[in-house]
Scaffold this motif. Structure first.
Motif, short mmCIF file in Angstrom:
data_model
loop_
_atom_site.label_atom_id
_atom_site.label_comp_id
_atom_site.label_asym_id
_atom_site.label_seq_id
_atom_site.Cartn_x
_atom_site.Cartn_y
_atom_site.Cartn_z
N ASP A 17 0.84 -1.18 0.00
CA ASP A 17 0.00 0.00 0.00
C ASP A 17 0.88 1.24 0.00
OD1 ASP A 17 -2.33 -1.50 0.13
OD2 ASP A 17 -2.51 -1.36 2.31
N GLY A 18 0.46 2.26 -0.73
CA GLY A 18 1.18 3.52 -0.75
C GLY A 18 2.41 3.54 -1.64
N ALA A 19 2.64 2.48 -2.39
CA ALA A 19 3.83 2.42 -3.25
C ALA A 19 3.75 3.46 -4.36
CB ALA A 19 3.97 1.03 -3.86
N SER A 20 4.91 3.97 -4.76
CA SER A 20 5.00 4.82 -5.94
C SER A 20 5.38 3.95 -7.13
CB SER A 20 6.04 5.93 -5.74
OG SER A 20 7.32 5.40 -5.47
N ILE A 21 4.70 4.17 -8.27
CA ILE A 21 4.88 3.31 -9.43
C ILE A 21 4.98 4.16 -10.69
CG2 ILE A 21 4.02 1.30 -10.69
CD1 ILE A 21 2.09 0.76 -8.41
N ALA A 22 6.07 3.99 -11.43
CA ALA A 22 6.20 4.60 -12.76
C ALA A 22 5.65 3.60 -13.77
CB ALA A 22 7.66 4.91 -13.06
N VAL A 23 4.79 4.07 -14.65
CA VAL A 23 4.11 3.16 -15.58
C VAL A 23 4.33 3.64 -17.01
CG1 VAL A 23 1.93 2.07 -16.21
CG2 VAL A 23 2.37 2.68 -13.82
N GLY A 24 4.81 2.75 -17.87
CA GLY A 24 5.03 3.08 -19.27
C GLY A 24 3.72 3.15 -20.03
N GLY A 25 3.80 3.70 -21.24
CA GLY A 25 2.61 3.79 -22.08
C GLY A 25 2.19 5.22 -22.33
N PHE A 26 1.38 5.38 -23.37
CA PHE A 26 0.87 6.69 -23.77
C PHE A 26 -0.55 6.47 -24.25
CE2 PHE A 26 1.97 11.03 -25.40
CZ PHE A 26 0.77 11.29 -26.02
N GLY A 27 -1.51 7.03 -23.51
CA GLY A 27 -2.91 6.69 -23.82
C GLY A 27 -3.11 5.23 -23.47
N LEU A 28 -3.37 4.41 -24.48
CA LEU A 28 -3.44 2.97 -24.28
C LEU A 28 -2.37 2.23 -25.09
CD1 LEU A 28 -7.31 2.33 -24.26
CD2 LEU A 28 -5.74 2.45 -22.31
N CYS A 29 -1.43 2.98 -25.67
CA CYS A 29 -0.40 2.38 -26.51
C CYS A 29 0.84 2.05 -25.68
CB CYS A 29 -0.02 3.35 -27.63
SG CYS A 29 1.23 2.72 -28.76
N GLY A 30 1.24 0.79 -25.68
CA GLY A 30 2.41 0.37 -24.93
C GLY A 30 2.18 0.27 -23.44
N VAL A 31 0.92 0.21 -23.02
CA VAL A 31 0.59 0.16 -21.60
C VAL A 31 0.70 -1.29 -21.10
CG1 VAL A 31 -1.27 0.49 -19.92
CG2 VAL A 31 -0.91 2.16 -21.75
N PRO A 32 1.30 -1.54 -19.93
CA PRO A 32 1.40 -2.89 -19.39
C PRO A 32 0.08 -3.35 -18.79
CG PRO A 32 2.41 -1.33 -17.87
CD PRO A 32 2.03 -0.55 -19.10
N GLN A 33 -0.86 -3.69 -19.66
CA GLN A 33 -2.22 -4.01 -19.24
C GLN A 33 -2.27 -5.17 -18.25
OE1 GLN A 33 -4.88 -2.27 -20.30
NE2 GLN A 33 -4.19 -1.23 -22.15
N THR A 34 -1.51 -6.23 -18.53
CA THR A 34 -1.56 -7.43 -17.70
C THR A 34 -1.01 -7.15 -16.30
OG1 THR A 34 -1.40 -8.88 -19.62
CG2 THR A 34 -0.78 -9.82 -17.48
N LEU A 35 0.08 -6.42 -16.22
CA LEU A 35 0.64 -6.07 -14.92
C LEU A 35 -0.28 -5.16 -14.12
CD1 LEU A 35 4.40 -5.51 -15.86
CD2 LEU A 35 3.43 -7.42 -14.54
N ILE A 36 -0.94 -4.24 -14.79
CA ILE A 36 -1.87 -3.34 -14.11
C ILE A 36 -3.02 -4.14 -13.52
CG2 ILE A 36 -3.54 -1.49 -14.45
CD1 ILE A 36 -1.58 -0.31 -16.52
N ARG A 37 -3.56 -5.08 -14.28
CA ARG A 37 -4.64 -5.92 -13.75
C ARG A 37 -4.16 -6.75 -12.56
NH1 ARG A 37 -6.32 -6.16 -19.29
NH2 ARG A 37 -4.94 -7.91 -19.70
N ALA A 38 -2.92 -7.21 -12.62
CA ALA A 38 -2.37 -7.98 -11.51
C ALA A 38 -2.24 -7.11 -10.25
CB ALA A 38 -1.01 -8.56 -11.89
#
Length: 255
Positions: A17-38
């Motif tokens: 809880d409270g973690a800071s996370i840098a997430v790749g992607g722009f809009g929905l292009c190149g977004v780590p969808q599977t990791l985000i759902r996890a």
């Protein structure tokens, strides 16, 4: 050297809880969808996200927003995520909006070990002068405003000091990767993925195709394995999950 993790769930199981996370992607292009759902499935909350934007309603980082798991977002724009805008204006979410190029450089600087840098972007605006609303109250008044930043003149031109960004974790998407963590990004999906990967203390990469070490052309590697701690190979269905944020079709005319 084997950084391969069996599932996305295992790769993010220790995210607190409270973690800071840098997430790749722009809009929905190149977004780590599977990791985000996890991450969503872990039930963690109070997350502090750094991303170009926050996905769309029901997709990408939007699923974490809708679940009320996000406390703060550093981004370049709200985009077409209505829930993002609603939470920000209702005072439920703290948002630091910064110029897109500045965001990219703050991530790059964090990955390079550079604590801060001067940029002309934002001089003469609330970016430099302070007062930009970060969080509203329910009545619409400003609860938290951005502080004034240091400015300095170089060769007759003013510049504003921006601090680098590093995060507890980084989640990125790559077209190819090996178990040593070397990544190859593809076309526009490269966007913020390489920058986010370098800025995370623990970087988790989902890859569409896993290859053996040595198979990737060294000249084509966008993210060296030294920046990546965990690699997850996507299934065929997961790799094919590439939604389009806005489909624009030009009507064909005949002559």
């Amino acid at each position: 050297m084997n950084k391969l993790v069996a599932t996305a769930a295992q790769a993010v199981a220790d995210l607190p809880d409270g973690a800071s996370i840098a997430v790749g992607g722009f809009g929905l292009c190149g977004v780590p969808q599977t990791l985000i759902r996890a991450v969503h499935d872990t039930g963690v909350s109070g997350l502090r996200l750094v991303s170009n934007n926050c996905g769309t309603d029901g997709r990408g980082l939007g699923i974490l927003l809708e679940a009320g798991r996000v406390a703060r977002v550093v981004a370049s724009y709200v985009g077409e995520n209505k829930e993002f805008a609603r939470q920000y204006l209702a005072g439920e979410l703290e948002v630091e909006l910064i110029p897109q190029g500045t965001l990219a450089e703050r991530l790059r600087a964090g990955g390079a070990g550079i604590p801060a840098f001067y940029t002309p972007a934002g001089v003469g605006t609330q970016i430099a002068d302070g007062g930009l609303p970060w969080r509203y109250r329910a009545d619409g008044s400003v609860a938290v405003a951005s502080p004034a930043r240091e400015t300095r003149e170089f060769q007759g031109r003013d510049y504003v000091l921006e601090q680098a960004i590093t995060c507890d974790f980084a989640l990125v998407h790559a077209a190819f990767g090996d178990r040593h963590g070397n990544l190859v990004l593809r076309r526009s999906a490269a966007n913020f993925n390489a920058l986010a990967a370098t800025a995370g203390r623990v970087t988790v990469a989902e890859v569409e195709q896993l290859v053996e070490p040595g198979e990737l052309d060294p000249d084509r590697i966008h993210v060296p394995g030294v920046y990546v701690q965990r690699v997850v190979e996507l299934t065929a269905d997961q790799a094919a999950d590439k939604p389009i944020e806005r489909r624009t079709i030009l009507e064909r005319t005949t002559r």
